[in-house]
Design a protein around this motif. Structure first.
Motif, short mmCIF file in Angstrom:
data_model
loop_
_atom_site.label_atom_id
_atom_site.label_comp_id
_atom_site.label_asym_id
_atom_site.label_seq_id
_atom_site.Cartn_x
_atom_site.Cartn_y
_atom_site.Cartn_z
N VAL A 54 0.81 -3.00 -11.17
CA VAL A 54 -0.24 -2.07 -10.73
C VAL A 54 0.40 -0.74 -10.33
CG1 VAL A 54 -2.03 -1.61 -9.01
CG2 VAL A 54 -1.80 -3.90 -10.02
N ARG A 55 -0.14 0.33 -10.87
CA ARG A 55 0.28 1.68 -10.51
C ARG A 55 -0.96 2.58 -10.51
NH1 ARG A 55 5.22 4.47 -11.54
NH2 ARG A 55 5.85 2.89 -13.06
N LEU A 56 -1.02 3.49 -9.56
CA LEU A 56 -2.12 4.44 -9.53
C LEU A 56 -2.05 5.37 -10.74
CD1 LEU A 56 -2.19 5.46 -5.76
CD2 LEU A 56 -3.84 4.00 -6.94
N GLU A 57 -3.15 5.50 -11.45
CA GLU A 57 -3.19 6.37 -12.63
C GLU A 57 -3.29 7.85 -12.25
OE1 GLU A 57 -2.68 5.51 -15.69
OE2 GLU A 57 -2.58 3.36 -15.33
N TRP A 58 -3.79 8.12 -11.04
CA TRP A 58 -3.82 9.50 -10.52
C TRP A 58 -2.90 9.54 -9.30
CZ3 TRP A 58 -5.70 13.23 -13.40
CH2 TRP A 58 -6.72 12.95 -14.31
N PRO A 59 -1.61 9.70 -9.53
CA PRO A 59 -0.66 9.64 -8.41
C PRO A 59 -0.80 10.86 -7.49
CG PRO A 59 0.45 10.31 -10.42
CD PRO A 59 -0.94 9.95 -10.82
N LEU A 60 -0.20 10.73 -6.33
CA LEU A 60 -0.25 11.77 -5.30
C LEU A 60 1.03 12.60 -5.32
CD1 LEU A 60 -1.58 9.56 -2.38
CD2 LEU A 60 -2.89 11.21 -3.70
N GLU A 61 0.87 13.89 -5.05
CA GLU A 61 2.06 14.72 -4.87
C GLU A 61 2.80 14.32 -3.60
OE1 GLU A 61 1.39 18.87 -5.07
OE2 GLU A 61 0.47 18.83 -7.06
N LEU A 108 0.83 -1.21 0.00
CA LEU A 108 0.00 0.00 0.00
C LEU A 108 0.86 1.25 0.00
CD1 LEU A 108 -2.76 1.43 0.24
CD2 LEU A 108 -2.55 1.17 2.73
N ARG A 109 1.88 1.30 0.83
CA ARG A 109 2.73 2.48 0.89
C ARG A 109 3.49 2.67 -0.43
NH1 ARG A 109 6.67 2.32 4.40
NH2 ARG A 109 6.80 4.58 4.67
N SER A 110 3.87 1.58 -1.07
CA SER A 110 4.54 1.69 -2.37
C SER A 110 3.59 2.26 -3.42
CB SER A 110 5.06 0.31 -2.81
OG SER A 110 6.08 -0.14 -1.95
N LEU A 111 2.35 1.78 -3.44
CA LEU A 111 1.37 2.30 -4.39
C LEU A 111 1.11 3.78 -4.16
CD1 LEU A 111 -1.17 -0.67 -4.44
CD2 LEU A 111 0.33 0.04 -6.32
N LEU A 112 0.94 4.17 -2.92
CA LEU A 112 0.67 5.58 -2.61
C LEU A 112 1.87 6.46 -2.94
CD1 LEU A 112 -1.26 5.21 0.78
CD2 LEU A 112 -2.22 5.67 -1.49
N ALA A 113 3.05 5.88 -2.95
CA ALA A 113 4.26 6.63 -3.33
C ALA A 113 4.41 6.75 -4.84
CB ALA A 113 5.49 5.96 -2.74
N GLY A 114 3.47 6.16 -5.60
CA GLY A 114 3.51 6.28 -7.05
C GLY A 114 4.27 5.19 -7.77
N GLU A 115 4.66 4.16 -7.05
CA GLU A 115 5.45 3.09 -7.66
C GLU A 115 4.55 2.11 -8.41
OE1 GLU A 115 7.75 1.24 -4.61
OE2 GLU A 115 8.45 3.15 -3.79
N GLU A 116 5.13 1.47 -9.41
CA GLU A 116 4.48 0.33 -10.05
C GLU A 116 4.86 -0.92 -9.26
OE1 GLU A 116 4.15 -0.39 -14.49
OE2 GLU A 116 5.62 -1.95 -13.91
N VAL A 117 3.87 -1.72 -8.90
CA VAL A 117 4.12 -2.85 -8.01
C VAL A 117 3.73 -4.15 -8.69
CG1 VAL A 117 3.55 -3.91 -5.80
CG2 VAL A 117 3.72 -1.41 -5.98
N THR A 118 4.65 -5.07 -8.70
CA THR A 118 4.40 -6.46 -9.05
C THR A 118 4.87 -7.30 -7.87
OG1 THR A 118 4.66 -6.13 -11.42
CG2 THR A 118 4.99 -8.36 -10.59
N VAL A 119 3.97 -8.11 -7.34
CA VAL A 119 4.30 -8.88 -6.14
C VAL A 119 3.47 -10.15 -6.14
CG1 VAL A 119 2.58 -7.68 -4.73
CG2 VAL A 119 4.52 -8.79 -3.62
N ALA A 120 4.05 -11.23 -5.66
CA ALA A 120 3.34 -12.49 -5.51
C ALA A 120 3.60 -13.00 -4.10
CB ALA A 120 3.79 -13.50 -6.55
N GLY A 121 2.83 -12.50 -3.14
CA GLY A 121 3.00 -12.90 -1.76
C GLY A 121 2.03 -14.00 -1.37
#
Length: 288
Positions: A144-151, A123-136
């Protein structure tokens, strides 16, 4: 500086009571109002968005929403939408959820600690604007990356009761939410567990510790705290009561023990929730 706030309790207040509460809180100078999501009551993010829309300055904390109920990508979208719409006024918080409720909802995790570690990290990675691929074990995303990133991402809080979860909040989150009913000494002990978890993870800076404190104001306040917590609750600083200056002094004791934010929780049977909020605003001015 110690943050002061109040709680809007979903057990004592139906959803339609929220608007009046947030409007009174803002007018009274309450810096922040905290909500939480218990099954099967108010929706977390709908309530937060409504509260922010009805106010201009009030900060809203969510302490907490249950992690197992939502896919992490959905939670990131919820938080990012609120943060972009009402920047800088939202403190999102997450936790294991009450395990019997998670079973009722078909969302029980065999290892809540593993789920929290995976979920909040992603979650913190996504909110930081990162693209995340993970298999936990529990969290799986593919590019997955947020299309409307946060400043700027809001701080993500996590809640814990036991020592392992408290240490984990220090490891993966920006802050920790403590349950009410703890003594001043117990808040200090838990703040140290959170700090130790952060140090063990090699993270810089301090986690923000949010302490909920059972509180009553005015006539009969001590008796209401004793009815809620038992007589011992009034003997070992598990609850606070009295006039705003008495409560402000108690807030400072919790702050000295390690709480960065002291959030006043009306005990069951509070006769006037709006008066409680006005008194909390006075406490905030005294502590400031």
């Amino acid at each position: 500086m110690t943050r002061v706030g109040a709680i809007f309790n979903p057990h004592h207040n139906p959803p339609e009571a929220l608007r009046g509460a947030v409007e009174v809180a803002e007018a009274a100078g309450v810096p922040e109002l905290w909500l939480w999501e218990d099954c099967f009551r108010e929706s977390a993010y709908a309530s937060v968005a409504a509260a922010l829309a009805w106010t201009e300055r009030l900060r809203i904390g969510l302490g907490i929403a249950p992690i197992p109920l939502r896919n992490v990508a959905v939670t990131a979208m919820e938080i990012a939408t609120i943060e972009r719409t009402f920047p800088g006024r939202f403190y999102p918080g997450l936790g294991h959820g009450v395990l019997p409720w998670m079973k009722q909802a078909g969302a029980h995790a065999a290892s809540p600690l593993t789920l929290m570690r995976e979920y909040i990290t992603v979650l913190r990675s996504l909110l930081a604007g990162e693209e995340v691929t993970v298999a936990g074990r529990y969290v799986t995303l593919d590019k997955v990356r947020l299309e409307w990133p946060l400043e700027a991402a809001p701080p993500v809080y996590a809640a814990g009761v036991g020592p392992k979860t408290l240490a984990l909040t220090g490891e993966v989150a920006d802050g920790a939410v403590l349950v009410s009913g703890l003594s001043v000494a117990e808040v200090g002990e838990r703040a140290r567990l959170i700090a130790d978890g952060r140090t063990a993870a090699g993270r810089d800076g301090d986690a923000v510790v949010v302490a909920y404190v059972d509180t009553a104001f005015g006539d009969g306040a001590r008796e209401r705290v004793a009815a809620a917590l038992g007589e011992a609750g009034t003997d070992d600083n598990r609850g606070v009561w009295g006039e705003p200056d008495d409560v402000a002094a108690a807030v400072r004791r919790f702050a000295d023990a390690g709480a960065d934010a002291v959030i006043l929780s009306p005990v069951q049977g509070e006769p006037d929730p709006h008066a409680f909020l006005r008194a909390t605003g006075e406490v905030a001015r005294l502590v400031d």
